[in-house]
Design an enzyme around this catalytic site. Structure first.
Site, mmCIF file in Angstrom:
data_model
loop_
_atom_site.group_PDB
_atom_site.id
_atom_site.type_symbol
_atom_site.label_atom_id
_atom_site.label_comp_id
_atom_site.label_asym_id
_atom_site.label_seq_id
_atom_site.Cartn_x
_atom_site.Cartn_y
_atom_site.Cartn_z
ATOM 1 N N LYS A 105 -5.597 -35.838 8.405
ATOM 2 C CA LYS A 105 -6.432 -36.585 9.178
ATOM 3 C C LYS A 105 -6.059 -38.064 8.988
ATOM 4 O O LYS A 105 -6.198 -38.580 7.889
ATOM 5 C CB LYS A 105 -8.147 -36.096 8.598
ATOM 6 C CG LYS A 105 -8.381 -34.850 8.949
ATOM 7 C CD LYS A 105 -9.651 -34.580 8.396
ATOM 8 C CE LYS A 105 -10.980 -35.201 9.246
ATOM 9 N NZ LYS A 105 -12.276 -34.970 8.551
HETATM 10 O O1 G3P Z 1 -15.547 -34.709 9.771
HETATM 11 C C1 G3P Z 1 -16.356 -35.779 9.813
HETATM 12 C C2 G3P Z 1 -17.919 -35.058 9.465
HETATM 13 O O2 G3P Z 1 -17.924 -34.904 8.134
HETATM 14 C C3 G3P Z 1 -18.863 -36.520 9.476
HETATM 15 O O3 G3P Z 1 -20.054 -35.930 9.538
HETATM 16 O O4 G3P Z 1 -22.373 -35.398 8.974
HETATM 17 O O5 G3P Z 1 -21.474 -37.221 7.936
HETATM 18 O O6 G3P Z 1 -21.628 -37.481 10.401
HETATM 19 P P1 G3P Z 1 -21.381 -36.378 9.284
#
Ligand code: G3P
Length: 228
Positions: free
Chosen positions: A88
């Site tokens: 990534k």
């Molecule tokens: O993979 C990206 C994701 O983990 C972001 O999620 O919930 O931190 O916005 P969040």
């Protein structure tokens, strides 16, 4: 092929459970997710690989600030973890440069930290296999994560790009539903949302009712009662 489900966690117990019960294609992590486990990061990633096997996707994020560092990290991770690995890489200029270099080296890439369709388009042209728009983080600042996903899907069709949308950052089932309707190829969700995708109180009620009605007539006899 259908929806590609990935679990957005580095927690082994959650991964074991999801892979036992759901049709999972892999695991995604990022530095925040790994830091939550608060132990040696390479041990964590190797253990995840052991649990999910060599064939399932494991997406691991590079941390470097320059393309050179990102390429080095990608090669290190590939050596150390192996299997069906996706690196990534955030869509910053050094990240796009790293994507082009790693593509030449035959590595698989997930472009991440995406908030606009143009970021996704450029990453796909640079060689990303997946692009990860952050649906809920877009929604949180008065944008529409689903609209961004729909635009990316459309752009990939317009330019006949093979890259897939890996929608990320979900806070509820409705966001997943709308992303699926918009043509999102895959989603990565946390364990709680993975469970919630299947949960409905009337499903549980119905299953209990079937058992109650059956037992009224057949008692403890199972469907398989005459199997020797
Ligand atoms: O993979 C990206 C994701 O983990 C972001 O999620 O919930 O931190 O916005 P969040």
């Amino acid at each position: 092929m259908g929806m590609i489900y990935l679990l957005d966690t580095a927690n082994l117990e959650q991964i074991k459970k999801a892979f036992e019960f759901y049709p999972m294609s892999g695991v995604t992590t990022n530095p925040t997710i790994i830091s939550k486990e608060n132990r040696n990061f390479l041990d964590i990633l190797k253990e995840i690989r052991e649990v999910i096997g060599e064939d399932k996707m494991l997406h691991v994020q590079a941390l470097g600030a320059t393309a050179e560092e990102i390429v080095k990290e990608a090669e290190y991770l590939s050596q150390a973890i192996g299997g069906n690995l996706y690196i990534k890489i955030p869509v910053i200029p050094e990240g796009i440069k790293a994507m082009m270099i790693l593509k030449q080296k035959g590595m698989k890439i997930t472009a991440t930290a995406i908030f606009t369709a143009q970021q996704a388009l450029m990453a796909a042209v640079a060689g990303a296999d997946f692009v990860a728009p952050y649906v809920n983080r877009i929604d949180n600042i008065s944008g529409s994560g689903v609209d961004v996903v729909a635009q990316i899907v459309q752009l990939f069709e317009n330019y006949a790009l093979d890259a897939k949308v890996l929608a990320a950052s979900f806070k509820n089932v409705q966001q997943v539903q709308e992303v699926a309707l918009a043509g999102g190829h895959s989603v990565t969700v946390n364990a709680e949302i993975m469970d919630a995708l299947l949960t409905h109180p009337l499903t549980d009620w119905s299953v209990n009712q079937f058992i109650t009605d059956w037992e009224k007539v057949y008692g403890a006899k199972k469907l398989t009662y005459d199997v020797k």
